[in-house]
Scaffold this active site. Structure first.
Site, PDB file in Angstrom:
ATOM      1  CD1 TRP A  71      -2.856   1.624   0.822  1.00  0.00           C
ATOM      2  CD2 TRP A  71      -1.290   2.411   2.203  1.00  0.00           C
ATOM      3  NE1 TRP A  71      -3.235   2.894   1.208  1.00  0.00           N
ATOM      4  CE2 TRP A  71      -2.285   3.395   2.058  1.00  0.00           C
ATOM      5  CE3 TRP A  71      -0.192   2.679   3.026  1.00  0.00           C
ATOM      6  CZ2 TRP A  71      -2.224   4.624   2.709  1.00  0.00           C
ATOM      7  CZ3 TRP A  71      -0.131   3.897   3.678  1.00  0.00           C
ATOM      8  CH2 TRP A  71      -1.141   4.855   3.519  1.00  0.00           C
ATOM      9  CG  HIS A  72       3.619   2.331   3.156  1.00  0.00           C
ATOM     10  ND1 HIS A  72       3.013   1.349   3.912  1.00  0.00           N
ATOM     11  CD2 HIS A  72       3.714   3.418   3.973  1.00  0.00           C
ATOM     12  CE1 HIS A  72       2.774   1.820   5.132  1.00  0.00           C
ATOM     13  NE2 HIS A  72       3.178   3.068   5.187  1.00  0.00           N
ATOM     14  N   GLY A  73       3.599   1.832  -1.512  1.00  0.00           N
ATOM     15  CA  GLY A  73       4.162   2.190  -2.811  1.00  0.00           C
ATOM     16  C   GLY A  73       4.307   0.995  -3.722  1.00  0.00           C
TER      17      GLY A  73
END
Length: 473
Positions: free
Chosen positions: A320-322
């Site tokens: 989700w962060h990247g």
């Protein structure tokens, strides 16, 4: 437009607040929506349609799910809502990653790469999609009734303090506040003080350390000194950057009469990775636990499945962060440690240890993970790990030494003192703070904070553009 910019500080925010307080309460949600859309459009007006579409779809799905009886049809409605939101997230955030990974595989096999025009990631996409998903799931679970006030719901999704980089909030936390909230001088003063605190943390500490972080991670063959200095600098930079943003968001909300939950609770004094995730980015940790870990089955299907669910939650949280394998591996690192810690506790192998041992040990694990989190790609991360092991020499390299300015080292020292002194100081103040003492402390804090805020503004005006680190997620 970011919070740490002159345009926001001296144009947008004063204008927004003046009009906000001149309007009657019934008109303030509409003004919040107008102001939030204007701030979002400042970056790219053409992506405003996506924010509007996600908001409208979540609102409609909430009404539909509420009217449907439990059964297969209702589950299919929920599925379609989740697919719609995740498809938008997948296309804009992960399509480039998927195509690049596919092309890397095909070219390694001697095949022709797939032609692709890179897609621009809309800022705040992950956050407002998470807000929409949590609302839809809450309505589906019948934990919260759907709202019939589209204006308030749209204002919640677009509320500019948390629109771009969180905290990740549930609609039910603010629903009552949209119906009624108080606006007092005390609350506004608290909000302004909290905003100035976050602004100073971002500009005076995080931005000062940032060049050293960049220089360390750009070293082609970092020594042990280079790598550990860079890892420590990034550990401090990320905390003061993101917690500074959260302080500013909480402060802005308070200036508008809202109360946001805390997002950080001194995470670097954690004595385990499990505790770290109760203290770091708490709103995201809560979201992942409630809507991902529990949905995967939580701890309801035996120990092995529980460990797997913990691991998968962190891996997906990392992704989700990247859209990068570095974030996946960072999630694997934390997920594996969480599963191991849980297994050790269940097997009674987890023995209480002194803080002087567990706090540094936990911080070490966190720092090792931050290296993967910060690196541009996996080879760069392992280049830093080789340096941390001393495989390229021990002392600070000449190419980095000249970039290590005394002001940066002093700032890092100050940051370290704040990280570990703040919780102790706060605890002692809470123990001895009488009604007479607290106002005096507030005045003293303001006297110290105002000059720092002015210095931060001057520094901001002199430096180049430095967005918040979590804007990229």
């Amino acid at each position: 437009m970011v919070f740490s910019s002159n345009v926001f500080l001296f144009l947008f925010l004063p204008l927004f607040l003046i009009v906000y307080y001149l309007l009657p309460f019934k008109g303030r949600s509409a003004w919040i929506l107008v102001g939030s859309y204007a701030l979002y459009s400042w970056w790219r007006v053409d992506f405003l349609w996506l924010l509007v579409a996600i908001t409208g779809a979540a609102y409609v799905y909430g009404l539909v799910l509420d009217k449907q009886p439990d059964g297969p049809r209702r589950r299919w409605t929920l599925t379609s809502a989740l697919v719609l939101n995740l498809a938008a997230l997948g296309y804009f955030k992960y399509a480039n990653f998927g195509i690049d990974s596919f092309n890397a595989l095909t070219t390694s096999l001697g095949l022709q790469a797939f032609s692709w025009t890179p897609i621009l990631l809309p800022i705040g996409l992950s956050f407002f999609i998470f807000h929409a998903i949590s609302y839809i799931v809450d309505v589906y679970r019948r934990e919260e009734p759907p709202t019939h006030k589209l204006l308030d719901f749209a204002a919640f999704i677009a509320l500019f303090p948390h629109l771009i980089a969180g905290p990740v909030l549930k609609y039910n936390l603010l629903a009552d506040q949209f119906r009624t909230r108080t606006h007092t001088l005390e609350k506004f003063s608290y909000g302004a003080t909290r905003f100035m605190t976050g602004f100073a943390k971002k500009v005076l500490i995080a931005d000062t350390i940032a060049p050293l972080v960049t220089a360390s991670f750009n070293q082609p063959s970092p020594t042990m000194g280079d790598a550990w200095l860079g890892a420590l600098a990034y550990t401090l930079q990320l905390y003061f950057d993101f917690s500074g943003y959260s302080d500013m968001a909480i402060g802005l909300a308070a200036m508008m009469g809202f109360k946001f939950p805390e997002n950080f609770n001194h995470p670097y004094i954690s004595r385990s990775i499990t505790e770290f995730w109760r203290r770091w980015h708490m709103s995201l940790s809560s979201w992942l636990r409630e809507y991902l870990y529990i949905s995967l089955g939580g701890n309801r299907h035996g120990r092995a499945r529980t460990y797997l669910n913990l691991w998968l939650t962190m891996v997906l949280g990392g992704l989700w962060h990247g859209a990068n394998w570095t974030f996946v591996l960072w999630g694997v690192w934390h997920g594996s440690i969480l599963a191991i810690e849980r297994r050790m506790k269940e097997a009674n192998l987890w023995k209480p240890s002194p803080a002087w041992l567990t706090i540094p040990g936990t911080l070490l694990l966190v720092m090792v993970g931050w290296v993967m989190f910060r690196a541009d790609n996996v080879p760069d991360a392992f280049r830093m790990y080789r340096g941390m092991l001393g495989l390229n020499g021990v002392g600070l390299s000449d190419t980095l030494a000249w970039q290590v300015k005394p002001s940066v080292l002093v700032t890092m020292l100050l940051g370290g003192v704040l990280v570990y002194a703040a919780p102790v100081w706060g605890h002692r103040v809470g123990d001895v703070g009488s009604k007479l003492l607290r106002p005096r402390l507030a005045v003293a804090a303001t006297v110290v904070l105002l000059p720092l805020f002015v210095v931060a503004i001057l520094k901001l005006s002199a430096q180049s553009y430095t967005p918040f680190l979590y804007f990229q997620f």
